[in-house]
Design an enzyme around this catalytic site. Sequence first.
Site, PDB file in Angstrom:
ATOM      1  N   TRP A  29       6.931  -0.275   7.499  1.00 24.78           N
ATOM      2  CA  TRP A  29       5.561   0.255   7.455  1.00 24.78           C
ATOM      3  C   TRP A  29       4.562  -0.863   7.714  1.00 24.78           C
ATOM      4  CZ3 TRP A  29       2.461   4.564   6.178  1.00 24.78           C
ATOM      5  CH2 TRP A  29       1.165   4.276   5.742  1.00 24.78           C
ATOM      6  N   ASP A  32      -3.292  -2.256   7.402  1.00 26.99           N
ATOM      7  CA  ASP A  32      -4.434  -3.084   7.804  1.00 26.99           C
ATOM      8  C   ASP A  32      -4.047  -4.418   8.438  1.00 26.99           C
ATOM      9  OD1 ASP A  32      -5.483  -1.077   6.248  1.00 26.99           O
ATOM     10  OD2 ASP A  32      -6.261  -2.400   4.690  1.00 26.99           O
ATOM     11  N   SER A  90      -5.019  -6.380   1.391  1.00 26.42           N
ATOM     12  CA  SER A  90      -5.750  -6.859   2.577  1.00 26.42           C
ATOM     13  C   SER A  90      -6.650  -8.040   2.269  1.00 26.42           C
ATOM     14  CB  SER A  90      -6.588  -5.722   3.156  1.00 26.42           C
ATOM     15  OG  SER A  90      -5.761  -4.681   3.602  1.00 26.42           O
ATOM     16  N   ARG A 150     -11.206  -5.606  -3.865  1.00 22.32           N
ATOM     17  CA  ARG A 150     -10.150  -6.011  -2.929  1.00 22.32           C
ATOM     18  C   ARG A 150     -10.766  -6.358  -1.574  1.00 22.32           C
ATOM     19  NH1 ARG A 150      -9.194  -0.725  -4.446  1.00 22.32           N
ATOM     20  NH2 ARG A 150      -9.716   0.903  -2.929  1.00 22.32           N
ATOM     21  N   ASP A 151      -9.931  -6.881  -0.699  1.00 22.41           N
ATOM     22  CA  ASP A 151     -10.220  -7.079   0.721  1.00 22.41           C
ATOM     23  C   ASP A 151     -11.229  -8.192   1.002  1.00 22.41           C
ATOM     24  OD1 ASP A 151      -8.656  -4.762   0.776  1.00 22.41           O
ATOM     25  OD2 ASP A 151     -10.377  -3.444   1.061  1.00 22.41           O
ATOM     26  N   GLU A 200     -14.212  -0.469   1.382  1.00 18.27           N
ATOM     27  CA  GLU A 200     -13.027  -1.258   1.737  1.00 18.27           C
ATOM     28  C   GLU A 200     -13.208  -2.113   2.991  1.00 18.27           C
ATOM     29  OE1 GLU A 200      -9.220   1.027  -0.201  1.00 18.27           O
ATOM     30  OE2 GLU A 200      -9.636   1.447   1.916  1.00 18.27           O
TER      31      GLU A 200
END
Length: 461
Positions: A29, A32, A90, A150-151, A200
């Site tokens: 799989w 991002d 990410s 996050r990110d 995000e």
Amino acid sequence: MTAETMPYPATDYQEANRGQYHFSTRGGWMNDPNGLLHYRGTYHLYYQHAPNSLVWDTMHWGHATSTDLVRWEQQPIALNPEQHVGELWSGGGVVDVRNTSGLKDGDHDPILVFTGTQGVRTFYSLDGGFTFTAYDEGRVIAQPSGRESRDPKVVWHPPTERWVMVVWSDNDGNGLDFFVSADLLSWERTSRITAGWAFECPDFTLMPLDGDLTDLHWVLRDGRGSYLVGDFDGREFHTDWTEPQTITRNPGPAASDYYAAQSFDNLPDGRVVTVAWQGKNSGSVWTGNLSLAVEQRLVSTPEGPRLASEPVDELRTLRHSSSTWQPGRLTPEEACALLAGEAAETYELAATIDLGATEAGSITFRLRVVADGTSGRDVTYDVAAVTLDGHSLPTAPNGVLTVRLLVDRGQLEIFAQDGLFYECLNVDFDSGSGGDGIELVADGPVVLTDLAVHRLGSIWT
């Protein structure tokens, strides 16, 4: 490479629906794109990855490299939860060419990547981006506001000669926290934007308007490709925009046709190049692919500054044969017969149409046509509605419409009007029509300025 460092099944990249010039992971799989950067002639693509699953699972950072942004070579996994602390979700990456971090030890400039949820961690590489070590045993180096975050995306701010980090968090709703640092290791939170649209995977890029290096603006984007244009003083972002624009005509949520686009760090010549995750494509041993690498420009329009996106010029190196046609006026019958002898599976179709002289009310390109007349996908320009593929189109300068269609086994990307129109799609051509014909259909006379079909080779051979 051992099974531990390259845990992928054997493949010739010819499975049904596997894009031939869109990157997909060798196995497992992917989602991002992460930590995109250029270093000493090599482009590094990291990405969210579950190597032993065809659905979202425990995240690793997959890794691939390229010398031209088109042909990618799978590399061993870069970040592995068995070896690297924290949730490896990410994030961004930078090349510390100034050694502001003081981490340099040897010939290579330090490469730092940033990841983590509910707190940012960094990992650094001293071998050109292939293996990474946790900084300070993986402690949190920046703490965003809110319960969830996050990110992280990190960029250089030339006026203040400082690094800037943008992180999504849920403090009082969707929003983005800004941090600054002199050394990439110690961060100060300086400001926050609260905006319902900003969800995000933020990206933050400094771009010249119309190529003028004295007229620079900051472009702030989120995972859906929504963006604002404004200014950044080194601590706060300011804009007079009240609503964002979107990069693509088909913005969607995670796992849609276009999500989580990120720009490359340290590109030569100041280019801004991004790739996005396309989540609706899968096969027997892999799930997900990336969009084409697109070069973006900030351009003036009657509505204000807008992002224009076009495939990187390096894509032309995949052309192995072409068919071209001279300008002319075509009746509907002549238009239908024009491409009758053409057959292609992976190709680029480029057309320029003189709308001022065209009498047709609609012009349609039918893609992957089979013997019974059905097609895998149609792309229509509606003259009266001024729409392409059902979406509004910028006014054609001088009454001329330019269209580029990039057709792959499981992907279709549509560009028009010098990149001001961009639509990025997963289309199941393989198990849909299964054909390779192309047709031009018009309901009245159409005047072509030029037309070309360029057959594109595989990036895997």
